[in-house]
Scaffold this active site. Structure first.
Site, PDB file in Angstrom:
ATOM      1  N   LYS A   1      35.262  44.143  32.143  1.00 49.98           N
ATOM      2  CA  LYS A   1      36.268  44.805  31.309  1.00 49.98           C
ATOM      3  C   LYS A   1      35.778  44.430  29.794  1.00 49.98           C
ATOM      4  O   LYS A   1      34.939  43.644  29.738  1.00 49.98           O
ATOM      5  CB  LYS A   1      37.576  44.216  31.752  1.00 49.98           C
ATOM      6  CG  LYS A   1      38.086  44.438  33.230  1.00 49.98           C
ATOM      7  CD  LYS A   1      38.147  45.996  33.650  1.00 49.98           C
ATOM      8  CE  LYS A   1      38.286  46.338  34.847  1.00 49.98           C
ATOM      9  NZ  LYS A   1      39.262  45.860  35.677  1.00 49.98           N
TER      10      LYS A   1
HETATM   11  C1  LIG Z   1      40.171  45.959  37.317  1.00 49.97           C
HETATM   12  C2  LIG Z   1      41.131  46.936  37.455  1.00 49.97           C
HETATM   13  C3  LIG Z   1      42.244  46.203  38.111  1.00 49.97           C
HETATM   14  C4  LIG Z   1      42.504  44.676  38.509  1.00 49.97           C
HETATM   15  O1  LIG Z   1      41.912  44.088  37.562  1.00 49.97           O
HETATM   16  P1  LIG Z   1      41.891  42.431  38.190  1.00 49.97           P
HETATM   17  O2  LIG Z   1      41.967  41.612  37.020  1.00 49.97           O
HETATM   18  O3  LIG Z   1      40.739  42.308  38.790  1.00 49.97           O
HETATM   19  O4  LIG Z   1      43.148  42.190  39.069  1.00 49.97           O
HETATM   20  C5  LIG Z   1      43.402  47.199  38.094  1.00 49.97           C
HETATM   21  N1  LIG Z   1      43.283  48.611  37.758  1.00 49.97           N
HETATM   22  C6  LIG Z   1      42.279  48.972  37.022  1.00 49.97           C
HETATM   23  C7  LIG Z   1      42.010  50.334  36.876  1.00 49.97           C
HETATM   24  C8  LIG Z   1      40.878  48.347  37.153  1.00 49.97           C
HETATM   25  O5  LIG Z   1      39.915  48.732  36.563  1.00 49.97           O
END
Ligand SMILES: *Cc1c(COP(=O)(O)O)cnc(C)c1O
Length: 386
Positions: free
Chosen positions: A184
């Site tokens: 991210k």
């Molecule tokens: C990565 C992601 C999540 C979950 O994030 P985590 O921190 O890994 O739990 C939720 N929604 C979307 C759209 C994502 O890309």
């Protein structure tokens, strides 16, 4: 000399990130503490929101958000089919049912015109996902929420930072949830954040994030001191560590620079690939600002003699990592079997899915690497032009 493989994604971890983590490791306080409080405070300031709860994932944040908003057994929650499974699975944590909605053909975001057909008396909330970091068309969705008395959660896992008509993504609905997973826009290794303007929801998420334990009642009245606490509810174990928060504080300080670099890379892709009829590039309308977490390219398969799988494979063989965001939820056995989702209910997502491929887009990419991605993509599209 063989060029090094360009992976799909890499986090940017600098010396100051490392030293801030080492500082916590040396401090003797590893779990939730002063650093986590600092991370929350800085995040609030960055987003422009009064309350934040830092947790160990965005999935945890989404779960806490639904729980705080009162979602319970038998309820239904509207979720886009074009997302990661975390968005929908959290609904089932509360024994509620995720109800999937198709996407728009150009943005891949939830098609707000198809939401109302899926609303029943059991519908209690909508989770809007800002896919790739492109803000969802939120005004009409807020209208729907108002008409049907629904809560609105923003899955902003891709959208730090992003803006809709000048307003920060994550602050447009009732609760906004962010992810700090390594792919991210900023990372804490694993981590997430739930933000809200409402004190009551913040307090509930805070309580449930750590075993439903409250220290407030005791601290206010008792002279026992710090050892005493009350368990108010059967809560969860979702607290973030100060190790992760140290990384969060130092990454957040660079979020602006990271965003600027991603925009530069997008411009480079756009000016080189914009005229190539094999590729349909993502764009953002003028009333939003895109975080550019992902660069999702639609292959124009009518101009190519190969399919998406071959394209991805050829890119890989020539040293470029790519990915697909996402395999729509309605195509997975989980959603077909447990939530009796009908495959032909999502014509747009089903049609788009075989054409999408995400190109590498991260701050550590050099211009030379971006140019190599462009060169390889151009070459494949030329070699296999129909
Ligand atoms: C990565 C992601 C999540 C979950 O994030 P985590 O921190 O890994 O739990 C939720 N929604 C979307 C759209 C994502 O890309």
């Amino acid at each position: 000399m063989v060029d090094e493989f360009i992976p799909f994604s890499l986090p940017e971890i600098c010396d100051e990130d490392i030293s801030s983590v080492v500082e916590v490791l040396r401090s003797g306080w590893l779990t939730t503490g002063a650093k986590s409080k600092e991370f929350e405070d800085r995040f609030c300031k960055y987003i422009g929101v009064p309350h934040a709860v830092a947790v160990n994932s965005c999935t945890a944040a989404l779960h806490l958000a639904l729980e705080a908003l009162g979602i319970k057994e038998g309820d239904e929650v509207i979720v886009p089919t074009m997302t990661f499974t975390a968005t929908a699975e959290v609904v089932s944590y509360l024994k509620a049912t995720p109800v999937l909605v198709d996407c728009q053909p150009d943005t891949f975001n939830i098609d707000f015109e198809k939401i109302e057909a899926k609303i029943t008396r059991k519908t209690k909330a909508i989770i809007a996902v800002h896919l790739a970091g492109l803000p969802v068309e939120i005004d009409p969705i807020k209208e729907i929420c108002k008409r049907h008395d629904l809560k609105l959660i923003e899955d902003s896992a891709h959208a730090l930072p992003a803006f809709y008509k000048g307003r920060s993504i994550g602050t447009l609905g009732d609760i906004g949830c962010f992810s700090f997973y390594p792919t991210k826009t900023i990372t804490t290794g694993e981590g997430g954040m739930a933000v809200t303007t409402k004190r009551e929801w913040h307090d509930r998420m805070r309580l449930m994030s750590l075993h439903g334990i409250s220290r407030d009642a005791w601290n206010r009245f008792a002279k026992e001191g710090t050892w005493s606490y009350e368990v108010i509810e059967p809560g969860f174990k979702y607290n973030i560590t100060d190790i992760a928060s140290a990384l969060g504080v130092s990454q957040l300080a660079k979020a602006g620079r990271f965003w600027h670099r991603r925009k530069e890379i997008v411009e480079r892709y756009r000016s080189a690939l914009g005229d190539n009829e094999s590729f349909i590039l993502p764009k953002a309308p003028s009333h939003v600002e895109h975080s550019w977490h992902l660069f999702i390219v639609k292959l124009n398969l009518s101009a190519l003699k190969i399919d998406r799988a071959t394209f991805i494979n050829d890119m890989k063989e020539q040293g470029i990592g790519t990915s697909v965001h996402y395999i729509p939820l309605h195509m997975h056995p989980c959603y077909k079997n447990h939530f009796s989702v009908k495959e032909n209910d999502f014509p747009v997502a089903s049609e788009i899915f075989p054409t999408i491929v995400s190109f590498p887009l991260y701050t550590k990419m050099t211009d030379i690497q971006v140019d190599r991605v462009i060169h390889v993509a151009q070459k494949i599209s030329k070699d296999f032009r129909r």
